[in-house]
Design a protein around this motif. Structure first.
Motif, PDB file in Angstrom:
ATOM      1  N   GLY A 143       0.048   2.278   5.582  1.00  0.00           N
ATOM      2  CA  GLY A 143       1.450   1.860   5.674  1.00  0.00           C
ATOM      3  C   GLY A 143       2.132   1.885   4.309  1.00  0.00           C
ATOM      4  O   GLY A 143       3.259   2.368   4.175  1.00  0.00           O
ATOM      5  N   VAL A 144       1.443   1.376   3.294  1.00  0.00           N
ATOM      6  CA  VAL A 144       1.999   1.402   1.932  1.00  0.00           C
ATOM      7  C   VAL A 144       2.182   2.856   1.492  1.00  0.00           C
ATOM      8  O   VAL A 144       3.226   3.218   0.918  1.00  0.00           O
ATOM      9  CB  VAL A 144       1.080   0.633   0.957  1.00  0.00           C
ATOM     10  CG1 VAL A 144       1.437   0.940  -0.495  1.00  0.00           C
ATOM     11  CG2 VAL A 144       1.182  -0.873   1.210  1.00  0.00           C
ATOM     12  N   ARG A 187       8.900  -0.129  -9.508  1.00  0.00           N
ATOM     13  CA  ARG A 187       8.653   0.785 -10.623  1.00  0.00           C
ATOM     14  C   ARG A 187       9.880   1.654 -10.932  1.00  0.00           C
ATOM     15  O   ARG A 187      10.210   1.863 -12.094  1.00  0.00           O
ATOM     16  CB  ARG A 187       7.457   1.675 -10.253  1.00  0.00           C
ATOM     17  CG  ARG A 187       7.104   2.698 -11.301  1.00  0.00           C
ATOM     18  CD  ARG A 187       5.672   3.200 -11.148  1.00  0.00           C
ATOM     19  NE  ARG A 187       5.511   4.406 -11.947  1.00  0.00           N
ATOM     20  CZ  ARG A 187       5.491   5.631 -11.450  1.00  0.00           C
ATOM     21  NH1 ARG A 187       5.595   5.811 -10.147  1.00  0.00           N
ATOM     22  NH2 ARG A 187       5.370   6.668 -12.245  1.00  0.00           N
ATOM     23  N   ALA A 191       6.294  -2.801   2.166  1.00  0.00           N
ATOM     24  CA  ALA A 191       5.555  -3.138   0.939  1.00  0.00           C
ATOM     25  C   ALA A 191       5.443  -1.894   0.055  1.00  0.00           C
ATOM     26  O   ALA A 191       5.590  -1.971  -1.174  1.00  0.00           O
ATOM     27  CB  ALA A 191       4.180  -3.702   1.280  1.00  0.00           C
ATOM     28  N   GLY A 192       5.185  -0.736   0.680  1.00  0.00           N
ATOM     29  CA  GLY A 192       5.105   0.509  -0.091  1.00  0.00           C
ATOM     30  C   GLY A 192       6.448   0.854  -0.729  1.00  0.00           C
ATOM     31  O   GLY A 192       6.506   1.295  -1.881  1.00  0.00           O
ATOM     32  N   VAL A 193       7.509   0.632   0.015  1.00  0.00           N
ATOM     33  CA  VAL A 193       8.851   0.880  -0.535  1.00  0.00           C
ATOM     34  C   VAL A 193       9.127  -0.088  -1.692  1.00  0.00           C
ATOM     35  O   VAL A 193       9.658   0.303  -2.737  1.00  0.00           O
ATOM     36  CB  VAL A 193       9.917   0.762   0.574  1.00  0.00           C
ATOM     37  CG1 VAL A 193      11.319   0.726  -0.013  1.00  0.00           C
ATOM     38  CG2 VAL A 193       9.784   1.924   1.557  1.00  0.00           C
ATOM     39  N   TRP A 208       0.340  -7.936  -5.550  1.00  0.00           N
ATOM     40  CA  TRP A 208       0.917  -6.908  -6.415  1.00  0.00           C
ATOM     41  C   TRP A 208       2.323  -7.259  -6.912  1.00  0.00           C
ATOM     42  O   TRP A 208       2.961  -6.451  -7.577  1.00  0.00           O
ATOM     43  CB  TRP A 208       0.950  -5.551  -5.690  1.00  0.00           C
ATOM     44  CG  TRP A 208      -0.404  -5.082  -5.259  1.00  0.00           C
ATOM     45  CD1 TRP A 208      -1.628  -5.481  -5.763  1.00  0.00           C
ATOM     46  CD2 TRP A 208      -0.715  -4.129  -4.232  1.00  0.00           C
ATOM     47  NE1 TRP A 208      -2.650  -4.836  -5.112  1.00  0.00           N
ATOM     48  CE2 TRP A 208      -2.126  -3.995  -4.171  1.00  0.00           C
ATOM     49  CE3 TRP A 208       0.062  -3.371  -3.368  1.00  0.00           C
ATOM     50  CZ2 TRP A 208      -2.770  -3.146  -3.277  1.00  0.00           C
ATOM     51  CZ3 TRP A 208      -0.573  -2.518  -2.467  1.00  0.00           C
ATOM     52  CH2 TRP A 208      -1.972  -2.404  -2.425  1.00  0.00           C
ATOM     53  N   LEU A 221       6.955  -1.385  -3.618  1.00  0.00           N
ATOM     54  CA  LEU A 221       6.136  -0.919  -4.747  1.00  0.00           C
ATOM     55  C   LEU A 221       6.879   0.174  -5.517  1.00  0.00           C
ATOM     56  O   LEU A 221       6.897   0.192  -6.749  1.00  0.00           O
ATOM     57  CB  LEU A 221       4.807  -0.385  -4.187  1.00  0.00           C
ATOM     58  CG  LEU A 221       3.730   0.094  -5.142  1.00  0.00           C
ATOM     59  CD1 LEU A 221       3.230  -1.049  -6.020  1.00  0.00           C
ATOM     60  CD2 LEU A 221       2.557   0.680  -4.345  1.00  0.00           C
ATOM     61  N   HIS A 222       7.498   1.059  -4.773  1.00  0.00           N
ATOM     62  CA  HIS A 222       8.299   2.117  -5.394  1.00  0.00           C
ATOM     63  C   HIS A 222       9.490   1.524  -6.143  1.00  0.00           C
ATOM     64  O   HIS A 222       9.761   1.885  -7.287  1.00  0.00           O
ATOM     65  CB  HIS A 222       8.793   3.095  -4.321  1.00  0.00           C
ATOM     66  CG  HIS A 222       9.866   4.028  -4.820  1.00  0.00           C
ATOM     67  ND1 HIS A 222       9.578   5.178  -5.509  1.00  0.00           N
ATOM     68  CD2 HIS A 222      11.220   3.948  -4.754  1.00  0.00           C
ATOM     69  CE1 HIS A 222      10.717   5.780  -5.845  1.00  0.00           C
ATOM     70  NE2 HIS A 222      11.720   5.060  -5.395  1.00  0.00           N
ATOM     71  N   VAL A 235       4.797  -0.682   5.380  1.00  0.00           N
ATOM     72  CA  VAL A 235       5.688   0.386   4.916  1.00  0.00           C
ATOM     73  C   VAL A 235       6.707  -0.187   3.928  1.00  0.00           C
ATOM     74  O   VAL A 235       6.945   0.374   2.851  1.00  0.00           O
ATOM     75  CB  VAL A 235       6.401   1.066   6.098  1.00  0.00           C
ATOM     76  CG1 VAL A 235       7.365   2.127   5.597  1.00  0.00           C
ATOM     77  CG2 VAL A 235       5.393   1.661   7.079  1.00  0.00           C
TER      78      VAL A 235
END
Lengths: 337, 326
Positions: free
Chosen positions: A66-67, B155, B147-149, B186, B151-152, B145
Motif C-alpha cells: 500500500g505504501v 520528503r 501513508a505512502g503519499v 516514520w 511519505l512522499h 496508500v
C-alpha cells in the motif's frame, strides 16, 4: 573474461543502480536495512548508501505494498520486497483492488510504476508456506504485469522494463537461482548457447550448438532453467533428442504470436512450470499454442507442472511434488515415442 | 449497553432494547455561517437527496452511499486544507468531493454515466480521482496508500499532508493498524479522519468494536482528537492548531468526529431501531440550523434545492459517457 556474477549479486547491483540513477526510486521491505540487507541479501548495502529511500518496514506486507502504491501514485518508482512470495497473499488486496485497478478505473490512465519482488519456489526445504510458486494467482489481473528472474536476463534491464510499463509489476525470483551464476556472452555451457529475442516478453532462447530444427521446444519460466537445461543435456547425449528452451522474462501479459516463427520449428512443444497444477500460466500458454499450431503439432502440448499438492518440507517428499529434472526428462522422452 | 447485548454476537441489530447514545450535542447552538459554507452544506444535502430520489425512480445503475447528516465534516475540515494536500475518500464520499470541488454536475454525471463524468463513468459513486482527491471502495485499503503519499510529501513537499476519511466500521480492517504503525514509526504527516456515525452498515459500533478508537490510537502513541461539535465554525477553531502541528512536526493524527448517519447505509436498507433513527434525525445539523437561523436557511436552502434540481435535469439529458482505453 570477467568473473561470473552470481544472480543475487546481479540483482543487488540492479537495485543499487536504480537507486543511484533514479532519484524517485525507493526500496521498501522487511529486514532490508544494513547490515542484514534482507533475508536473501538482495538489499545489501542499499540502506547505508540511500538511507532516505531504503525503508526497512514492520512485518506488514499489505501495508508495504500500500505504501509503495502511494509512492507510485505520487510519481515515485518504489520496489517492494516480499520476504517470501507466499506472503504476497497478504498484499493481494492492495495489488488487485488498488494498485492495478488505479491504472484504469478512474477513466483515464494513471501511471503506477512499482515493482513487487517475490522470492519464490521450493527445493530448499522451507515447507508448505515458504516454497510456493504463486504466479498463477496473479495472472489475468488487468494492468498487473508478471516477470520472472532468470540467469539470462540482466536484472537492471528487467527493473527498467518493469518500471517503464507505468503499471504495477511483480518479479518472481526462484530462490534456488540466487546462488547460481548469470550466463554471459551467449554461452550456457559446452553444449548450449543462448540469445535474447526481441519479442515483447524478451524471451531468452537456449539452443544446442550446431542444431537444425529441434525435436522439442520447451517454454519455461526462469526458475526452471537449470532443471530444463539438465534434462535437455541428458536427452541430447543419451537419446539424441534435441530441445530448445524459451525463457520469457515477462510471463504476463504474454502472447505467443511474436514467437510463432521460433516455436513452429519444432513439432513437439512442452510447457514446464513450478506452479501447482491447474489454472496455471502453463495452461494459458498451452491454450495459445494450440490455437495457433493445432494442425502442425505431432501431439498436444505437453504440460508439466508441480503436483496439485502442498509442498512438503522433508527433502524426499518435496522432491516428489515439484517438477524435477528426472521427471522432465522422462516425460519428454516418453512423449517422443 | 443492555445486559442482553453481549450475548448477541453478530446477532440481530433490530433488537428494540438497544438504546442510542444520549446526544451530547443536541442542544448546542450552531454558529451562523458565511453564505459560502452554508451553500456547500446545502449543496451536499440536496445532492444526496436527489441521488436517493433518482435511485428510487430506477434512474441510476448500481449502488450508492449517501452522507446525509455528515455533510459538515468535510465542509469544516477542508477550509483547513490547501489544494496541495491529498484527500483519500471512501465509499461515502459525495460530500468530500463536493466540499473540495463544488462540482455537482461532474459527480452526478459520474454516478449516472453521462458525458462530463469526472472519471468517464468507470469509477462511479465510490471510485473517483481528480487532482489530489482519490476515493476507493474497499474498507481500510487507502490508509497504507495515504501513508505512502505522506511519505512522499514529507520528503518532496514538506508542510503538506495526506488526509484519509474512514468510518468506525473501518477499524475492523488490519490495514488500518499496519498504516497507523508505519505512520507513527516514520513520522508521517497523515491525518486520519474518523467519521464515527456509530453504525457500520447495519451493525452498531458496540457490536463490532471492542474498546475505543481513542485507546487504539493511544496504543500507537498517536495523538487523538475527539470532535463532538457539529458546528462548522467551532470544528475549525478546534482543529486548526492540531492540523498545523502535523504539518510542521511530521506526525500522524487521528480526529474522531462523533456524527450521525441520518440516511440509510445505501438505499432503503436502514434496519436500525426507530429510536436510533429518530435520534439521528433529531441531531441532524440541517434541522437544527433551520430552526436556529430560519431566514438565512430558508433562502439558501431553496436556492440550493433548485440548483441541484436543475443540475439533475441538465445531467440526465446528457449523452452517455465514453471510455477510451487501450
Amino acid at each position: 573474461m570477467t568473473r561470473p556474477e552470481r544472480v543475487i549479486g546481479n540483482l543487488n547491483r540492479a537495485l543499487h543502480t536504480l537507486l543511484d540513477d533514479d532519484p524517485r526510486a525507493y526500496v521498501i521491505g522487511e529486514d532490508i536495512a544494513d547490515p542484514y540487507g534482507g533475508a536473501f541479501k538482495a538489499a545489501r548495502g542499499l540502506s547505508d548508501r540511500h538511507p532516505e529511500r531504503v525503508i526497512s518496514s514492520p512485518i506488514s506486507e499489505g501495508g508495504i505494498v500500500g505504501v509503495a502504491a502511494g509512492l507510485a501514485l505520487t510519481g515515485n518508482h518504489p520496489v517492494a520486497e516480499m520476504m517470501f512470495s507466499d506472503f504476497a497473499a497478504l498484499a493481494f488486496d492492495q495489488l488487485l483492488n488498488f494498485a492495478s485497478k488505479s491504472v484504469s478505473m478512474y477513466g483515464r490512465p494513471v501511471p503506477m510504476s512499482m515493482v513487487v519482488r517475490c522470492p519464490t519456489g521450493g527445493n530448499r526445504g522451507y515447507g508448505p508456506t515458504h516454497s510456493q510458486s504463486l504466479q498463477k494467482h496473479f495472472i489475468g489481473i488487468p494492468s498487473l504485469s508478471l516477470y520472472e528472474m532468470s540467469p539470462f536476463h540482466d536484472n537492471a534491464d528487467v527493473l527498467t522494463a518493469m518500471l517503464s510499463r507505468e503499471q504495477p509489476s511483480m518479479l518472481f525470483e526462484d530462490k534456488t537461482l540466487y546462488t547460481r551464476t548469470m550466463h554471459q556472452s551467449g554461452v550456457v555451457d559446452d553444449l548450449f548457447r543462448y540469445e535474447l529475442l526481441d519479442d515483447p516478453s524478451r524471451t531468452a532462447r537456449v539452443f544446442p550448438v550446431d542444431c537444425a530444427d529441434p525435436d522439442w521446444i520447451i517454454l519455461a519460466p526462469g526458475g526452471l532453467t537449470e532443471r530444463a537445461v539438465a534434462a535437455m543435456r541428458t536427452l541430447l547425449l543419451e537419446e539424441e533428442i534435441t530441445c530448445e528452451l524459451l525463457v520469457p522474462s515477462r510471463l504476463y501479459p504474454f502472447t505467443v504470436e511474436p514467437l510463432l516463427a521460433t516455436v513452429s520449428r519444432a513439432r513437439r512443444i512442452c510447457v514446464a512450470e513450478d506452479s501447482a497444477a491447474d489454472g496455471t500460466w502453463g495452461e494459458m500458454l498451452a491454450q495459445q499454442l494450440h490455437e495457433h499450431l493445432w494442425r502442425r503439432l505431432d501431439r498436444p502440448v505437453l504440460l508439466l507442472s508441480a503436483q496439485p499438492s502442498v509442498i512438503p518440507t522433508a527433502a524426499h517428499l518435496e522432491h516428489t511434488v515439484l517438477l524435477q529434472t528426472t521427471a522432465l526428462r522422462r516425460a519428454l522422452s516418453e512423449a517422443s515415442q | 449497553m443492555v445486559s442482553a447485548a453481549p450475548h448477541l454476537i453478530g446477532g440481530s441489530t433490530t433488537a428494540t432494547a438497544i438504546t442510542a447514545p444520549q446526544p451530547r450535542t443536541g442542544a448546542q447552538r450552531l454558529s451562523r455561517l458565511p453564505a459560502e459554507d452554508l451553500d456547500t452544506l446545502l449543496m451536499i444535502r440536496h445532492f444526496e437527496l436527489a441521488v436517493l430520489d433518482l435511485f428510487s425512480q430506477g434512474l441510476v445503475h448500481g449502488t450508492t452511499h449517501t452522507c446525509l447528516g455528515q455533510e459538515y465534516i468535510p465542509v469544516a475540515l477542508y477550509a483547513l486544507l490547501d489544494e496541495g494536500d491529498y484527500v483519500f475518500s471512501n465509499h461515502r464520499g459525495h460530500g468530500h468531493y463536493l466540499a473540495r470541488f463544488r462540482d455537482p454536475h461532474g459527480l452526478l454525471a459520474e454516478i449516472m454515466g453521462r458525458e462530463g463524468a469526472v472519471c468517464h463513468g468507470v469509477g462511479g459513486s465510490q471510485h473517483i480521482y481528480r487532482d489530489r482527491y482519490l476515493s476507493t471502495g474497499v474498507q481500510g485499503e487507502s490508509l497504507p496508500v495515504a501513508a505512502g503519499v505522506a511519505l512522499h510529501l514529507r520528503r518532496a513537499e514538506p508542510g503538506r499532508i495526506a488526509v484519509v476519511h474512514i468510518g468506525d466500521g473501518t477499524w475492523g480492517e488490519g490495514a488500518v493498524y499496519e498504516a497507523l504503525n508505519m505512520a507513527q514509526l516514520w513520522g508521517l504527516p497523515l491525518l486520519v479522519v474518523v467519521e464515527n456515525n456509530r453504525i457500520a452498515q447495519s451493525t452498531p459500533t458496540e457490536r463490532q468494536m471492542a474498546g475505543t478508537i481513542q485507546a487504539r490510537a493511544a496504543a500507537f502513541g498517536i495523538r487523538h482528537h475527539h470532535v463532538t461539535s457539529h458546528d462548522v465554525a467551532a470544528v475549525r477553531r478546534e482543529l486548526s492548531g492540531v492540523i498545523d502541528d502535523i504539518r510542521t512536526q511530521h506526525q500522524p493524527l487521528v480526529v474522531e468526529f462523533v456524527t450521525n448517519r441520518v440516511g440509510p447505509h445505501s438505499k432503503g436498507d436502514d434496519s436500525r431501531p426507530a429510536e436510533a433513527i429518530r435520534h439521528a434525525a433529531a441531531n441532524d445539523w440541517y434541522r437544527r440550523y433551520e430552526k436556529q437561523h430560519p431566514e438565512q436557511f430558508a433562502a439558501a436552502d431553496r436556492s440550493q434545492r433548485l440548483a441541484i434540481a436543475e443540475a439533475v435535469r441538465e445531467v440526465q439529458a446528457r449523452p452517455a459517457s465514453r471510455w477510451e482505453h487501450a
